[in-house]
Design a protein around this motif. Structure first.
Motif: not given
Length: 301
Positions: A1-6, A56-58, A128-133, A137-146
């Motif tokens: 749930m840390d990724g959701l909080n971020v 991305m969360l969906m 800017l969202t792509r830069l943020y990904w 910062l989280t595992q979800l963003h790591f997967i999304q960035n890949l």
């Protein structure tokens, strides 16, 4: 749930940044520039960044974050409500701006400026969202960035079916918007947020349920799997046709193009009283009524 909080913290940050941008533009810019450019830019910027993070969360959340679709839909409703309450009169949607133009509520120059600001705002939000990904910062963003560079098209149906789905979503959205546009925000904002949530839940598996050309252009036009003309038909022509159909169904005409009502008959607001026809016999004189309401019919001596 840390990724959701971020992600929730990211939503708050985007909202706060856009509110500051609106406040500064209202104080420093002229009303025309603020209404046509700054306000629309901030609205599209906020909508695009929030939508990209939510999608991305969906996509990743159910199997990578440990939360289900119910959490994402709740977030979608809350974000749609916050977005609708904070727009400050902006539409952040090209079809809504074109609708205002067709309703004679906005000039051609102002409409063109709004469309330009919406496109720039959505593009800036995507970058800017792509830069943020990329910060991962989280595992979800790591997967999304890949997977982001190899994204696939959001069209998961035949082209006519997909265009019909986007057009139907736009039709329903604009009908409710036209019905509630003069109502109090306390009723209008949650009703539109519920509509967006329902349409995303039902039509999302087929097209992503964008029914916003600027948002769709920034979100999915760069993905492989469909041609540019396919995207134009589904995400531009489909919502535009839905908006025109909603305008015709709601008003019966398009004021910018023609004044004649094609669907509904126009009835006068004022009723003309019918004149009473009295036959006057020659030689007779009209008799006056007394104040009591009775006529003097006694013969005179």
């Amino acid at each position: 749930m840390d990724g959701l909080n971020v992600s929730i913290a990211f939503f708050f940050l985007v909202f706060g940044l856009c509110q500051v941008l609106r406040w500064l533009s209202k104080r420093l810019l002229s009303p025309g520039i603020h209404g046509c450019l700054a306000r629309e830019f901030a609205g599209s910027f906020q909508l695009c960044m929030s939508c990209l993070e939510l999608r991305m969360l969906m996509d990743i959340g159910p199997w990578g974050g440990g939360f289900g679709l119910d959490v994402v839909l709740t977030l979608l409703f809350l974000l749609s409500a916050v977005h609708g309450a904070s727009l400050d009169g902006a539409s952040a949607n090209p079809t809504v701006s074109l609708q205002e133009f067709l309703l004679l509520e906005c000039s051609l120059a102002a409409t063109g400026a709004k469309l330009l600001a919406q496109g720039v705002g959505a593009g800036t939000g995507w970058a800017l969202t792509r830069l943020y990904w990329s910060w991962e910062l989280t595992q979800l963003h790591f997967i999304q960035n890949l997977i982001a560079p190899e994204c696939s098209s959001s069209i998961h149906a035949s082209l006519p079916h997909a265009a019909f789905v986007e057009g139907s979503c736009s039709l329903l959205f604009h009908l409710i918007l036209l019905k509630l546009r003069q109502s109090h925000p306390l009723y209008r904002v949650p009703a539109l947020a519920a509509t967006v949530t329902f349409l995303t839940y039902t039509a999302g598996p087929y097209t992503g349920a964008f029914f916003n050309p600027a948002l769709a252009t920034a979100s999915t036009f760069h993905c492989s799997g469909s041609s540019f003309w396919d995207y134009i038909q589904v995400y531009w022509l489909g919502p535009l046709a839905g908006m025109l159909a909603a305008l015709l169904l709601f008003q019966g005409n398009i004021p910018r193009l023609f004044q004649k009502n094609l669907l509904y008959s126009q009835k006068s607001k004022y009723k003309v009283p019918k004149a009473k026809v009295t036959v006057q016999v020659e030689g007779d004189k009209p008799q006056k009524k007394r104040k009591g309401g009775k006529s003097n019919s006694e013969p005179r001596a």
